[in-house]
Design a protein around this motif. Sequence first.
Motif, PDB file in Angstrom:
ATOM      1  N   ALA A  27       0.831  -1.206   0.000  1.00 11.83           N
ATOM      2  CA  ALA A  27       0.000   0.000   0.000  1.00 11.83           C
ATOM      3  C   ALA A  27       0.867   1.258   0.000  1.00 11.83           C
ATOM      4  O   ALA A  27       0.551   2.228  -0.705  1.00 11.83           O
ATOM      5  CB  ALA A  27      -0.927  -0.008   1.208  1.00 11.83           C
ATOM      6  N   ILE A  28       1.954   1.250   0.755  1.00 10.44           N
ATOM      7  CA  ILE A  28       2.858   2.411   0.762  1.00 10.44           C
ATOM      8  C   ILE A  28       3.459   2.619  -0.620  1.00 10.44           C
ATOM      9  O   ILE A  28       3.544   3.748  -1.119  1.00 10.44           O
ATOM     10  CB  ILE A  28       3.955   2.237   1.842  1.00 10.44           C
ATOM     11  CG1 ILE A  28       3.327   2.324   3.232  1.00 10.44           C
ATOM     12  CG2 ILE A  28       5.059   3.276   1.678  1.00 10.44           C
ATOM     13  CD1 ILE A  28       4.232   1.877   4.363  1.00 10.44           C
ATOM     14  N   ILE A  36      -2.629   2.273  -9.929  1.00  4.73           N
ATOM     15  CA  ILE A  36      -4.045   1.930  -9.857  1.00  4.73           C
ATOM     16  C   ILE A  36      -4.221   0.787  -8.855  1.00  4.73           C
ATOM     17  O   ILE A  36      -3.433  -0.161  -8.826  1.00  4.73           O
ATOM     18  CB  ILE A  36      -4.567   1.516 -11.248  1.00  4.73           C
ATOM     19  CG1 ILE A  36      -4.499   2.712 -12.195  1.00  4.73           C
ATOM     20  CG2 ILE A  36      -5.973   0.963 -11.165  1.00  4.73           C
ATOM     21  CD1 ILE A  36      -4.826   2.383 -13.631  1.00  4.73           C
ATOM     22  N   PHE A  37      -5.268   0.867  -8.050  1.00  3.32           N
ATOM     23  CA  PHE A  37      -5.587  -0.164  -7.067  1.00  3.32           C
ATOM     24  C   PHE A  37      -6.224  -1.333  -7.806  1.00  3.32           C
ATOM     25  O   PHE A  37      -7.364  -1.269  -8.231  1.00  3.32           O
ATOM     26  CB  PHE A  37      -6.530   0.395  -6.003  1.00  3.32           C
ATOM     27  CG  PHE A  37      -6.664  -0.464  -4.786  1.00  3.32           C
ATOM     28  CD1 PHE A  37      -5.736  -0.381  -3.768  1.00  3.32           C
ATOM     29  CD2 PHE A  37      -7.716  -1.360  -4.653  1.00  3.32           C
ATOM     30  CE1 PHE A  37      -5.849  -1.154  -2.625  1.00  3.32           C
ATOM     31  CE2 PHE A  37      -7.835  -2.139  -3.523  1.00  3.32           C
ATOM     32  CZ  PHE A  37      -6.904  -2.043  -2.506  1.00  3.32           C
ATOM     33  N   THR A  38      -5.471  -2.425  -7.949  1.00  2.00           N
ATOM     34  CA  THR A  38      -5.919  -3.576  -8.741  1.00  2.00           C
ATOM     35  C   THR A  38      -6.470  -4.678  -7.841  1.00  2.00           C
ATOM     36  O   THR A  38      -6.449  -4.582  -6.618  1.00  2.00           O
ATOM     37  CB  THR A  38      -4.753  -4.140  -9.571  1.00  2.00           C
ATOM     38  OG1 THR A  38      -3.748  -4.626  -8.680  1.00  2.00           O
ATOM     39  CG2 THR A  38      -4.166  -3.075 -10.490  1.00  2.00           C
ATOM     40  N   ASP A  39      -6.935  -5.747  -8.491  1.00  3.73           N
ATOM     41  CA  ASP A  39      -7.418  -6.911  -7.757  1.00  3.73           C
ATOM     42  C   ASP A  39      -6.313  -7.540  -6.912  1.00  3.73           C
ATOM     43  O   ASP A  39      -6.572  -8.070  -5.835  1.00  3.73           O
ATOM     44  CB  ASP A  39      -7.972  -7.965  -8.721  1.00  3.73           C
ATOM     45  CG  ASP A  39      -9.345  -7.597  -9.242  1.00  3.73           C
ATOM     46  OD1 ASP A  39     -10.001  -6.725  -8.636  1.00  3.73           O
ATOM     47  OD2 ASP A  39      -9.771  -8.199 -10.253  1.00  3.73           O
ATOM     48  N   LYS A  40      -5.077  -7.493  -7.403  1.00  5.81           N
ATOM     49  CA  LYS A  40      -3.937  -8.031  -6.649  1.00  5.81           C
ATOM     50  C   LYS A  40      -3.784  -7.274  -5.331  1.00  5.81           C
ATOM     51  O   LYS A  40      -3.592  -7.887  -4.286  1.00  5.81           O
ATOM     52  CB  LYS A  40      -2.648  -7.923  -7.469  1.00  5.81           C
ATOM     53  CG  LYS A  40      -1.401  -8.376  -6.709  1.00  5.81           C
ATOM     54  CD  LYS A  40      -0.134  -7.968  -7.413  1.00  5.81           C
ATOM     55  CE  LYS A  40       0.109  -6.514  -7.264  1.00  5.81           C
ATOM     56  NZ  LYS A  40       1.175  -6.018  -6.481  1.00  5.81           N
ATOM     57  N   LEU A  46      -6.914  -8.047   1.698  1.00  4.16           N
ATOM     58  CA  LEU A  46      -7.953  -8.925   2.241  1.00  4.16           C
ATOM     59  C   LEU A  46      -7.333 -10.146   2.913  1.00  4.16           C
ATOM     60  O   LEU A  46      -7.764 -10.576   3.981  1.00  4.16           O
ATOM     61  CB  LEU A  46      -8.918  -9.354   1.142  1.00  4.16           C
ATOM     62  CG  LEU A  46     -10.064 -10.271   1.556  1.00  4.16           C
ATOM     63  CD1 LEU A  46     -10.936  -9.594   2.617  1.00  4.16           C
ATOM     64  CD2 LEU A  46     -10.891 -10.663   0.341  1.00  4.16           C
ATOM     65  N   PHE A  47      -6.306 -10.717   2.304  1.00  7.59           N
ATOM     66  CA  PHE A  47      -5.629 -11.877   2.868  1.00  7.59           C
ATOM     67  C   PHE A  47      -5.007 -11.524   4.221  1.00  7.59           C
ATOM     68  O   PHE A  47      -5.094 -12.300   5.172  1.00  7.59           O
ATOM     69  CB  PHE A  47      -4.571 -12.377   1.874  1.00  7.59           C
ATOM     70  CG  PHE A  47      -4.106 -13.775   2.126  1.00  7.59           C
ATOM     71  CD1 PHE A  47      -4.997 -14.830   2.199  1.00  7.59           C
ATOM     72  CD2 PHE A  47      -2.758 -14.042   2.288  1.00  7.59           C
ATOM     73  CE1 PHE A  47      -4.566 -16.121   2.437  1.00  7.59           C
ATOM     74  CE2 PHE A  47      -2.307 -15.327   2.526  1.00  7.59           C
ATOM     75  CZ  PHE A  47      -3.212 -16.371   2.600  1.00  7.59           C
ATOM     76  N   ALA A  48      -4.404 -10.341   4.312  1.00 11.48           N
ATOM     77  CA  ALA A  48      -3.828  -9.890   5.585  1.00 11.48           C
ATOM     78  C   ALA A  48      -4.927  -9.722   6.637  1.00 11.48           C
ATOM     79  O   ALA A  48      -4.739 -10.099   7.801  1.00 11.48           O
ATOM     80  CB  ALA A  48      -3.073  -8.581   5.392  1.00 11.48           C
ATOM     81  N   LEU A  49      -6.056  -9.187   6.243  1.00 10.71           N
ATOM     82  CA  LEU A  49      -7.180  -9.007   7.161  1.00 10.71           C
ATOM     83  C   LEU A  49      -7.695 -10.352   7.666  1.00 10.71           C
ATOM     84  O   LEU A  49      -7.881 -10.549   8.872  1.00 10.71           O
ATOM     85  CB  LEU A  49      -8.313  -8.245   6.455  1.00 10.71           C
ATOM     86  CG  LEU A  49      -9.588  -8.036   7.265  1.00 10.71           C
ATOM     87  CD1 LEU A  49      -9.409  -6.894   8.249  1.00 10.71           C
ATOM     88  CD2 LEU A  49     -10.752  -7.763   6.334  1.00 10.71           C
TER      89      LEU A  49
END
Length: 140
Positions: A27-28, A36-40, A46-49
Amino acid sequence: MYSALQSAHSIFAYIVLVVLFLAAVNAIMGVVSKKIFTDKDLRISLFALILSHMQLLIGLILYFVSPLGLASLGNMEKVFRLTSLEHPLINIIALIVITIGWSKHKKEESNNGKFKKIALFYSIGLLLILARIPWSSWMS
């Protein structure tokens, strides 16, 4: 049962810390490079969450069966205070911060804003977790 849970909690902690670190760094890097904020990026966050919440569940179960958890709450010696009060409380707060970051990033419209929310909240959560790991018992 206690020793198996304790081992699982300790081993899984390495995985969670690595994935949470990768999500924060990703994210940084997204903020800095204005990509661009992609699906990856979504999947990493999400995986970290999900892994963080799974670790919390293991930790909560361990808290109630461990002699260092609920059973020693109120004993204010350094080791007992860390494992019975500080570690669980700060890690629950860290998970709340991470969850707020995930929720806020979903409402954000801009790509840079999504990365900023994840970077800020996941980094704060990671720092809180790292601050309250019982390093002396974890590394032995």
